[in-house]
Design an enzyme around this catalytic site. Sequence first.
Site, PDB file in Angstrom:
ATOM      1  N   GLY A  89      -6.537 -50.907  16.623  1.00 53.21           N
ATOM      2  CA  GLY A  89      -5.611 -49.779  16.739  1.00 53.21           C
ATOM      3  C   GLY A  89      -6.319 -48.521  17.191  1.00 53.21           C
ATOM      4  CE1 TYR A 106      -2.599 -45.467  14.435  1.00 51.73           C
ATOM      5  CE2 TYR A 106      -1.265 -44.698  12.585  1.00 51.73           C
ATOM      6  CZ  TYR A 106      -2.365 -45.391  13.070  1.00 51.73           C
ATOM      7  OH  TYR A 106      -3.211 -46.026  12.183  1.00 51.73           O
TER       8      TYR A 106
HETATM    9  N1  CAA Z   1       4.780 -30.363   9.360  1.00 51.21           N
HETATM   10  C1  CAA Z   1       5.352 -29.285   9.921  1.00 51.21           C
HETATM   11  N2  CAA Z   1       4.710 -28.458  10.731  1.00 51.21           N
HETATM   12  C2  CAA Z   1       3.412 -28.714  10.962  1.00 51.21           C
HETATM   13  C3  CAA Z   1       2.753 -29.835  10.406  1.00 51.21           C
HETATM   14  C4  CAA Z   1       3.493 -30.667   9.564  1.00 51.21           C
HETATM   15  N3  CAA Z   1       2.941 -31.736   8.976  1.00 51.21           N
HETATM   16  N4  CAA Z   1       1.487 -29.840  10.831  1.00 51.21           N
HETATM   17  C5  CAA Z   1       1.352 -28.767  11.635  1.00 51.21           C
HETATM   18  N5  CAA Z   1       2.519 -28.079  11.714  1.00 51.21           N
HETATM   19  C6  CAA Z   1       2.782 -26.867  12.472  1.00 51.21           C
HETATM   20  C7  CAA Z   1       1.596 -25.946  12.399  1.00 51.21           C
HETATM   21  O1  CAA Z   1       1.647 -25.153  11.228  1.00 51.21           O
HETATM   22  C8  CAA Z   1       1.748 -25.145  13.655  1.00 51.21           C
HETATM   23  O2  CAA Z   1       2.744 -24.164  13.477  1.00 51.21           O
HETATM   24  P1  CAA Z   1       2.482 -22.647  13.886  1.00 51.21           P
HETATM   25  O3  CAA Z   1       2.172 -22.707  15.374  1.00 51.21           O
HETATM   26  O4  CAA Z   1       3.753 -21.970  13.547  1.00 51.21           O
HETATM   27  O5  CAA Z   1       1.323 -22.224  13.077  1.00 51.21           O
HETATM   28  C9  CAA Z   1       2.322 -26.136  14.662  1.00 51.21           C
HETATM   29  O6  CAA Z   1       2.927 -27.157  13.862  1.00 51.21           O
HETATM   30  C10 CAA Z   1       1.247 -26.739  15.535  1.00 51.21           C
HETATM   31  O7  CAA Z   1       0.294 -27.430  14.683  1.00 51.21           O
HETATM   32  P2  CAA Z   1      -1.191 -27.637  15.085  1.00 51.21           P
HETATM   33  O8  CAA Z   1      -1.882 -26.298  15.182  1.00 51.21           O
HETATM   34  O9  CAA Z   1      -1.815 -28.630  14.195  1.00 51.21           O
HETATM   35  O10 CAA Z   1      -1.018 -28.215  16.567  1.00 51.21           O
HETATM   36  P3  CAA Z   1      -2.120 -28.790  17.445  1.00 51.21           P
HETATM   37  O11 CAA Z   1      -1.473 -29.010  18.782  1.00 51.21           O
HETATM   38  O12 CAA Z   1      -3.368 -28.007  17.372  1.00 51.21           O
HETATM   39  O13 CAA Z   1      -2.458 -30.194  16.734  1.00 51.21           O
HETATM   40  C11 CAA Z   1      -2.144 -32.392  15.984  1.00 51.21           C
HETATM   41  C12 CAA Z   1      -1.490 -31.201  16.698  1.00 51.21           C
HETATM   42  C13 CAA Z   1      -3.372 -32.859  16.783  1.00 51.21           C
HETATM   43  C14 CAA Z   1      -1.120 -33.508  15.990  1.00 51.21           C
HETATM   44  C15 CAA Z   1      -2.565 -32.002  14.547  1.00 51.21           C
HETATM   45  O14 CAA Z   1      -1.470 -31.444  13.898  1.00 51.21           O
HETATM   46  C16 CAA Z   1      -3.035 -33.183  13.755  1.00 51.21           C
HETATM   47  O15 CAA Z   1      -4.160 -33.644  13.930  1.00 51.21           O
HETATM   48  N6  CAA Z   1      -2.222 -33.653  12.816  1.00 51.21           N
HETATM   49  C17 CAA Z   1      -2.575 -34.799  11.957  1.00 51.21           C
HETATM   50  C18 CAA Z   1      -2.251 -36.082  12.636  1.00 51.21           C
HETATM   51  C19 CAA Z   1      -2.674 -37.212  11.738  1.00 51.21           C
HETATM   52  O16 CAA Z   1      -2.403 -37.260  10.544  1.00 51.21           O
HETATM   53  N7  CAA Z   1      -3.345 -38.176  12.334  1.00 51.21           N
HETATM   54  C20 CAA Z   1      -3.809 -39.305  11.548  1.00 51.21           C
HETATM   55  C21 CAA Z   1      -4.902 -40.004  12.312  1.00 51.21           C
HETATM   56  S1  CAA Z   1      -5.663 -41.259  11.368  1.00 51.21           S
HETATM   57  C22 CAA Z   1      -4.505 -42.453  11.283  1.00 51.21           C
HETATM   58  O17 CAA Z   1      -3.494 -42.411  11.904  1.00 51.21           O
HETATM   59  C23 CAA Z   1      -4.821 -43.619  10.401  1.00 51.21           C
HETATM   60  C24 CAA Z   1      -3.670 -43.944   9.545  1.00 51.21           C
HETATM   61  O18 CAA Z   1      -3.020 -44.964   9.766  1.00 51.21           O
HETATM   62  C25 CAA Z   1      -3.343 -43.106   8.390  1.00 51.21           C
END
Ligand code: CAA
Length: 240
Positions: free
Chosen positions: A84, A147
């Site tokens: 994955g 995903y």
């Molecule tokens: N709910 C609601 N709003 C959210 C949020 C959430 N969970 N997370 C972020 N936001 C908001 C932020 O507060 C931000 O708002 P403002 O602009 O008003 O401040 C806006 O959304 C943009 O967020 P980011 O700054 O994080 O945006 P970005 O473009 O820089 O990043 C992202 C986007 C890369 C997706 C990042 O949010 C991220 O990495 N998120 C986590 C993703 C994740 O959990 N991946 C897991 C990978 S491991 C895996 O998948 C294995 C598994 O099976 C578990």
Amino acid sequence: MARVALVTGGTRGIGAGICKALMAQGRTVVASYAGNDAAAQAFAAETGCKVYKFDAADFAACEEAVKRIEAEVGPIEILVNNAGITRDATLRRMTREMWDAVINTNLGSCFNLCKLTWDGMNARKFGRIVNISSVNGLAGQFGQVNYSAAKAGMIGFTKALAQEGARNGITVNAVAPGYIDTDMVRAVAPDVLEKIIARIPVGRLGTVEEIARCVAFLTADEASFITGTTLSANGGQYMA
Ligand code: CAA
């Protein structure tokens, strides 16, 4: 004769842990990998496990690899679809390529390898298939429409195929890990990951061994009455 298990994406992370757990159960384990030769060689040297390089998203490559594995090692009786990738971004920024890569690698690979091992399992009237889904396929995750869709798709795939295999001694189950301490999870920005961990009741990331244990349980010969289920191991993060 020891049963042969193929674990895709088996040379690193959760996959490597699964290989070790299945070896400890007396299985003959082979691991596939797509790109990281150095990690695969180190894993092979450490475990004595045979490793095969092919892209699990590519049907023709899988076909060639399954033929080679079955000729060199023996019929595949246990299949763990673990390979994955992530291409995280909000929908606004996600490209069609990011969508296709994740769907094809995470979900397409399940079709490819189940399809290519299915006739053999049916003919021998034994099979154990475990698809590694995710808490994010159950709960959804901001920034992961690709995903989350692929991992949810694996659960539907599991339930459908379980019905097709049930009469022939083949079980098909899914494991849905939460956030596990692997390179994939460590690639999430530290401030974002910190907030995610704060929402896990157990208060920490899981370990690969904690997931491998679930796979060893579901692939045991004795697990013959468990099929079509999804076993969650997520520290209480999501209770489906
Ligand atoms: N709910 C609601 N709003 C959210 C949020 C959430 N969970 N997370 C972020 N936001 C908001 C932020 O507060 C931000 O708002 P403002 O602009 O008003 O401040 C806006 O959304 C943009 O967020 P980011 O700054 O994080 O945006 P970005 O473009 O820089 O990043 C992202 C986007 C890369 C997706 C990042 O949010 C991220 O990495 N998120 C986590 C993703 C994740 O959990 N991946 C897991 C990978 S491991 C895996 O998948 C294995 C598994 O099976 C578990």
